[in-house]
Enzyme design. Structure first.
Site, PDB file in Angstrom:
ATOM      1  N   GLU A   1      -5.532   4.251  -8.106  1.00 19.80           N
ATOM      2  CA  GLU A   1      -4.844   3.492  -7.053  1.00 19.80           C
ATOM      3  C   GLU A   1      -4.026   4.509  -6.274  1.00 19.80           C
ATOM      4  O   GLU A   1      -2.958   4.925  -6.718  1.00 19.80           O
ATOM      5  CB  GLU A   1      -3.912   2.427  -7.673  1.00 19.80           C
ATOM      6  CG  GLU A   1      -4.603   1.371  -8.520  1.00 19.80           C
ATOM      7  CD  GLU A   1      -5.370   0.356  -7.696  1.00 19.80           C
ATOM      8  OE1 GLU A   1      -5.239   0.352  -6.459  1.00 19.80           O
ATOM      9  OE2 GLU A   1      -6.122  -0.428  -8.294  1.00 19.80           O
TER      10      GLU A   1
HETATM   11  P1  NAD Z   1       2.368  11.404  -7.441  1.00 22.99           P
HETATM   12  O1  NAD Z   1       0.909  11.546  -7.296  1.00 22.99           O
HETATM   13  O2  NAD Z   1       3.233  12.549  -7.067  1.00 22.99           O
HETATM   14  O3  NAD Z   1       2.760  11.051  -8.954  1.00 22.99           O
HETATM   15  C1  NAD Z   1       2.248   9.902  -9.615  1.00 22.99           C
HETATM   16  C2  NAD Z   1       2.334  10.133 -11.107  1.00 22.99           C
HETATM   17  O4  NAD Z   1       1.412  11.146 -11.492  1.00 22.99           O
HETATM   18  C3  NAD Z   1       3.704  10.600 -11.607  1.00 22.99           C
HETATM   19  O5  NAD Z   1       3.991   9.934 -12.821  1.00 22.99           O
HETATM   20  C4  NAD Z   1       3.490  12.087 -11.838  1.00 22.99           C
HETATM   21  O6  NAD Z   1       4.346  12.640 -12.810  1.00 22.99           O
HETATM   22  C5  NAD Z   1       2.066  12.097 -12.339  1.00 22.99           C
HETATM   23  N1  NAD Z   1       1.369  13.387 -12.209  1.00 22.99           N
HETATM   24  C6  NAD Z   1       1.644  14.411 -11.365  1.00 22.99           C
HETATM   25  N2  NAD Z   1       0.745  15.408 -11.538  1.00 22.99           N
HETATM   26  C7  NAD Z   1      -0.123  14.997 -12.491  1.00 22.99           C
HETATM   27  C8  NAD Z   1      -1.288  15.571 -13.087  1.00 22.99           C
HETATM   28  N3  NAD Z   1      -1.726  16.760 -12.724  1.00 22.99           N
HETATM   29  N4  NAD Z   1      -1.934  14.848 -14.014  1.00 22.99           N
HETATM   30  C9  NAD Z   1      -1.520  13.617 -14.369  1.00 22.99           C
HETATM   31  N5  NAD Z   1      -0.421  13.012 -13.847  1.00 22.99           N
HETATM   32  C10 NAD Z   1       0.268  13.708 -12.915  1.00 22.99           C
HETATM   33  O7  NAD Z   1       2.754  10.108  -6.606  1.00 22.99           O
HETATM   34  P2  NAD Z   1       4.200   9.503  -6.328  1.00 22.99           P
HETATM   35  O8  NAD Z   1       4.900  10.372  -5.336  1.00 22.99           O
HETATM   36  O9  NAD Z   1       4.884   9.189  -7.607  1.00 22.99           O
HETATM   37  O10 NAD Z   1       3.835   8.103  -5.646  1.00 22.99           O
HETATM   38  C11 NAD Z   1       3.608   7.967  -4.267  1.00 22.99           C
HETATM   39  C12 NAD Z   1       2.136   7.821  -3.984  1.00 22.99           C
HETATM   40  O11 NAD Z   1       1.621   6.753  -4.749  1.00 22.99           O
HETATM   41  C13 NAD Z   1       1.836   7.462  -2.547  1.00 22.99           C
HETATM   42  O12 NAD Z   1       0.728   8.205  -2.103  1.00 22.99           O
HETATM   43  C14 NAD Z   1       1.485   5.989  -2.612  1.00 22.99           C
HETATM   44  O13 NAD Z   1       0.652   5.537  -1.579  1.00 22.99           O
HETATM   45  C15 NAD Z   1       0.830   5.909  -3.935  1.00 22.99           C
HETATM   46  N6  NAD Z   1       0.838   4.556  -4.460  1.00 22.99           N
HETATM   47  C16 NAD Z   1      -0.342   3.877  -4.520  1.00 22.99           C
HETATM   48  C17 NAD Z   1      -0.365   2.567  -4.972  1.00 22.99           C
HETATM   49  C18 NAD Z   1      -1.654   1.787  -5.062  1.00 22.99           C
HETATM   50  O14 NAD Z   1      -1.677   0.794  -5.764  1.00 22.99           O
HETATM   51  N7  NAD Z   1      -2.718   2.181  -4.386  1.00 22.99           N
HETATM   52  C19 NAD Z   1       0.823   1.963  -5.390  1.00 22.99           C
HETATM   53  C20 NAD Z   1       2.000   2.678  -5.315  1.00 22.99           C
HETATM   54  C21 NAD Z   1       1.997   3.987  -4.853  1.00 22.99           C
END
Ligand code: NAD
Length: 485
Positions: free
Chosen positions: A234
């Protein structure tokens, strides 16, 4: 065992909210091992037993609502009203998943066809075992719960890695689950940064549900590919709202403003672009501008928008607005934000379609409104980005037609974001917005694999034998010709 810790700090005043362990790969492996052992008893509870725990969990969250609202506000910086709304919607999903899991996942009979008339055929849905859930910070209750509630209701144990910006909310949800009678290892939380999430992908979980940015989604998928672990992604969005010439302009403006600026624009399904028909463009822009000027970002209780949760996101907002202005956009409200994370709403019009404010996810309180000569042009421009998460259409006569042509997994007609609040609807996108679904029937089935069974009731035209006779083959051929010739 882990000795390193990190703190979550409040975007409101920089104060430390709480301190958590940075869980190492060994810690994550151990949590997954414990979850695997606990999964058997969780599965053995059956739908009714799990429903009892999930309902008690829901009641516990309601009983401690103010506490959770305060924590969400402290860790994300969002206004209390936004935190409350997020939790209300989450409770609806938790209730829906628990109530509907038996009907959707229980074994059901399917037709066996003429040639296999003697077989009783059925399909049931088996929980994967242990699901790893990796969550973002923007809706720290609602977003992960779309995976947590549905995975648990389907009979899986879960190990959850909340965002490093909102670990307290993740840990709070887990404590509530335990207070409600759930076993601590059935829903476990591991905390830390990206590497802890990466370790979860490699810890032998049976499925990963990731919500976050597209770039991280690709890293998660690559890690999961090593062990052929299935994933739900997502990811981000660049959602558009279309305004037709016969739209209710006040309603469309209201929806655009809420879709763009609520939660300070940090919404995956937020509205970042509007394409408005030339015949109504000027009036629509005026209505949006008027409403945008009423908003105020700040850290106080009277602010309509909080500060940005993630400090570096303010740089993205500044870069997108500056790029749009450099390419000739008109700043209708606000302009390039100054230093700091409290970003006042920005409304840009006549923005070059090649600018980053049109093509890339901004994830801040900005909105682009562009004029189109026809709704065909609106569709073409709206669909010309890599993302395909959701969208909205305001039109009296052509709403359904335009919604079906708009690329994305979820489209609202004459409202905005409403699909997220309907638990029966699947939630997810296409393209750079990811794949797989949470919520609804599809969301429950995402966390269970279909298992097919056939049981022979009596011998008839046995085809799977080396001793099959020419007569049997002849009969089969006659049936095939009769059916499909
Ligand atoms: P992010 O990708 O920076 O982090 C998301 C999660 O992934 C965090 O818990 C982070 O610690 C973890 N993570 C980071 N690197 C990783 C790796 N290499 N392997 C596994 N996990 C890792 O995103 P964010 O800044 O927390 O959230 C914002 C983003 O999320 C935006 O792009 C937003 O559109 C998206 N989002 C999507 C939905 C959806 O349902 N489509 C919902 C909410 C947010």
């Amino acid at each position: 065992m882990t000795t390193t810790t990190f703190s979550s700090t409040s975007p409101l005043d920089g104060s430390v909210v709480d301190t958590f362990p940075v869980h190492s790969p060994d810690d994550v492996d151990a949590a997954v091992d414990r979850a695997r052992r606990a999964a058997a008893s969780w599965r053995a509870l059956g739908f009714a037993g799990r429903r009892r725990v999930l309902r008690a969990w829901r009641r516990d969250i309601v009983a401690h609502l103010d506490d959770l609202i305060s924590l969400v506000r402290a860790e994300t910086g969002k206004p209390r009203g936004d935190a409350r709304l997020e939790i209300m919607l989450t409770l609806d999903h938790l209730a829906w998943a628990a109530t509907h899991a038996p009907r959707i996942l229980r074994r059901r009979r399917v037709g066996s066809g003429v040639l296999m008339l003697n077989q009783h055929a059925s399909v049931g849905y088996v929980p994967y075992g242990v699901v790893g859930v990796i969550g973002p910070w923007n809706y720290p209750v609602f977003t992960p719960m779309g995976s947590l509630a549905y995975a648990l209701a389907a009979g899986n144990a879960v190990v959850f890695k909340p965002s490093e910006y909102t670990p307290g909310v993740g840990a709070w949800l887990q404590r509530a689950f335990v207070r409600a009678g759930g076993a601590a290892d059935v829903f476990a939380v591991v905390t830390g940064f990206g590497p802890t999430g990466a370790a979860l992908c490699r810890a032998g979980v049976d499925k990963v549900a990731f919500t976050g940015s597209t770039a991280t989604g690709k890293a998660v998928m690559a890690a999961c590919a090593e062990t052929l672990t299935p994933v739900v992604i997502e990811a981000g969005g660049k959602d558009a709202l279309l305004v037709d010439e016969d739209a209710d302009l006040a309603a469309a403006a209201e929806a655009a403003v809420w879709g763009a600026y609520s939660n300070a624009g940090q919404t995956c399904i937020g509205i970042e672009r509007v394409y408005a028909h030339a015949k109504v463009y000027d009036r629509f822009v005026e209505a949006v501008a008027e409403r945008t000027r009423e908003l105020r970002a700040g850290t106080g209780d009277d602010a309509t928008l909080g500060p940005l949760t993630m400090p570096r996101q303010a740089d993205v907002v500044r870069a997108h607005v500056a790029d749009a202005l450099a390419r000739g956009a008109t700043p209708r409200v606000g302009s390039v934000p100054g230093a700091g994370t409290t970003v006042q709403p920005v409304l840009l019009t006549d923005v070059d379609e090649r600018s980053s404010a049109v093509r890339d996810e901004t994830f801040g309180p900005t909105l682009v409104v562009n004029r189109v000569a026809s709704m065909d042009e609106a569709i073409e421009k709206a669909n010309a980005v890599r993302y395909g998460l959701s969208g909205a259409v305001f039109s009296k006569r052509r709403g359904r037609e335009l919604a079906l042509r708009l690329r994305g997994g979820m489209i609202a007609i004459n409202s905005v974001i409403s699909f997220a609040a309907i638990p029966a609807l699947p939630f997810g996108g296409v393209g750079d917005s990811g794949f797989g679904r949470i919520h609804g029937t599809d969301g429950l089935r995402e966390f269970a694999y279909p298992k097919a069974l056939t049981r022979q009731r009596f011998p008839l035209l046995t085809l799977t034998t080396m001793r099959r006779t020419a007569t049997v083959d002849h009969i089969v051929e006659r049936i095939i010709r009769a059916l499909y010739g």
